[in-house]
Enzyme design. Structure first.
Site, PDB file in Angstrom:
ATOM      1  CG  ASP A 224      -2.174   1.265   1.550  1.00  0.00           C
ATOM      2  OD1 ASP A 224      -3.235   0.522   1.167  1.00  0.00           O
ATOM      3  OD2 ASP A 224      -1.729   2.277   1.534  1.00  0.00           O
ATOM      4  CB  ILE A 225       0.468   4.328  -2.539  1.00  0.00           C
ATOM      5  CG1 ILE A 225       1.898   5.099  -2.648  1.00  0.00           C
ATOM      6  CG2 ILE A 225      -0.414   5.071  -1.734  1.00  0.00           C
ATOM      7  CD1 ILE A 225       1.442   6.320  -4.258  1.00  0.00           C
TER       8      ILE A 225
ATOM      9  CG  HIS B 168      -8.926  -2.830  -1.847  1.00  0.00           C
ATOM     10  ND1 HIS B 168      -9.682  -2.660  -2.562  1.00  0.00           N
ATOM     11  CD2 HIS B 168      -8.453  -2.668  -1.059  1.00  0.00           C
ATOM     12  CE1 HIS B 168     -10.013  -1.417  -1.811  1.00  0.00           C
ATOM     13  NE2 HIS B 168      -9.553  -1.604  -1.059  1.00  0.00           N
ATOM     14  CG  LEU B 169      -7.625  -9.970   2.086  1.00  0.00           C
ATOM     15  CD1 LEU B 169      -8.990  -9.812   3.131  1.00  0.00           C
ATOM     16  CD2 LEU B 169      -7.876 -11.148   1.784  1.00  0.00           C
TER      17      LEU B 169
HETATM   18  P1  5GP Z   1      -9.603   1.207   0.770  1.00  0.00           P
HETATM   19  O1  5GP Z   1      -9.929   2.940   1.531  1.00  0.00           O
HETATM   20  O2  5GP Z   1     -10.617   1.402  -1.035  1.00  0.00           O
HETATM   21  O3  5GP Z   1      -9.939  -0.312   1.658  1.00  0.00           O
HETATM   22  O4  5GP Z   1      -8.040   1.402  -0.014  1.00  0.00           O
HETATM   23  C1  5GP Z   1      -7.323   2.256  -0.881  1.00  0.00           C
HETATM   24  C2  5GP Z   1      -5.686   1.287  -0.874  1.00  0.00           C
HETATM   25  O5  5GP Z   1      -5.455   2.285  -1.815  1.00  0.00           O
HETATM   26  C3  5GP Z   1      -5.476   2.666   0.619  1.00  0.00           C
HETATM   27  O6  5GP Z   1      -5.325   1.966   1.852  1.00  0.00           O
HETATM   28  C4  5GP Z   1      -4.570   3.524  -0.343  1.00  0.00           C
HETATM   29  O7  5GP Z   1      -3.535   3.912   0.648  1.00  0.00           O
HETATM   30  C5  5GP Z   1      -3.966   2.457  -1.438  1.00  0.00           C
HETATM   31  N1  5GP Z   1      -3.161   3.338  -2.564  1.00  0.00           N
HETATM   32  C6  5GP Z   1      -3.937   4.498  -2.941  1.00  0.00           C
HETATM   33  N2  5GP Z   1      -3.476   4.709  -3.929  1.00  0.00           N
HETATM   34  C7  5GP Z   1      -2.908   4.053  -4.647  1.00  0.00           C
HETATM   35  C8  5GP Z   1      -1.250   3.815  -5.177  1.00  0.00           C
HETATM   36  O8  5GP Z   1      -1.089   4.750  -6.523  1.00  0.00           O
HETATM   37  N3  5GP Z   1      -0.798   2.660  -5.549  1.00  0.00           N
HETATM   38  C9  5GP Z   1      -0.772   2.107  -3.955  1.00  0.00           C
HETATM   39  N4  5GP Z   1       0.259   0.859  -3.923  1.00  0.00           N
HETATM   40  N5  5GP Z   1      -1.575   2.460  -3.209  1.00  0.00           N
HETATM   41  C10 5GP Z   1      -2.894   3.223  -3.236  1.00  0.00           C
END
Ligand code: 5GP
Ligand code: ZN
Length: 110
Positions: A30-31, A98-99
């Site tokens: 995760d970024i 996603h997990l």
């Molecule tokens: P959600 O909030 O949808 O469950 O998680 C999405 C995740 O994607 C977040 O934890 C966020 O930090 C990560 N994320 C967003 N943009 C990017 C990206 O460009 N690259 C990576 N590796 N992770 C990302």
């Protein structure tokens, strides 16, 4: 999906550093890590979220958990703190299912 962030990562239009990749699944850090180890495990097929799953996705879901299990061992987390998290609703920011694999202590948020 053309403008889906994770589909762009899958198509390598946005860079990531995969820690696992097969024909159906990709996993990468995760970024913005929320824990010492924070990986995202993602099906290559675009599925928006939990509500879009069907029984036909059962094999893919089992594969996702098998990959999670493999990564738990690879990162020596078996006997340590780890969590598998699926966000939904307003907690989900990227609409491609996603997990999250969160290993070690969670980072404090403001
Ligand atoms: P959600 O909030 O949808 O469950 O998680 C999405 C995740 O994607 C977040 O934890 C966020 O930090 C990560 N994320 C967003 N943009 C990017 C990206 O460009 N690259 C990576 N590796 N992770 C990302
Ligand atoms: Zn997508």
């Amino acid at each position: 999906m053309n403008d889906c962030l994770f589909c762009k990562i899958i198509r390598k239009e946005i860079p990531s550093k995969p820690v696992f990749e097969s024909g159906t699944i990709i996993a990468f850090p995760d970024i913005n890590p929320a824990a010492e180890i924070h990986l995202l495990i993602i099906p290559k097929k675009h599925i928006g979220g939990m509500k879009d799953l069907t029984l036909n996705d059962g094999k893919m879901l089992a594969e996702i958990y098998q990959v999670a299990n493999k990564l738990v061992s690879q990162y020596n987390l078996d006997d340590k703190l780890y969590r598998l998290v699926v966000n939904g609703g307003l907690a989900q920011h990227v609409p491609h299912i996603h997990l999250h694999l969160l290993g070690g202590k969670l980072k404090k948020t403001a």
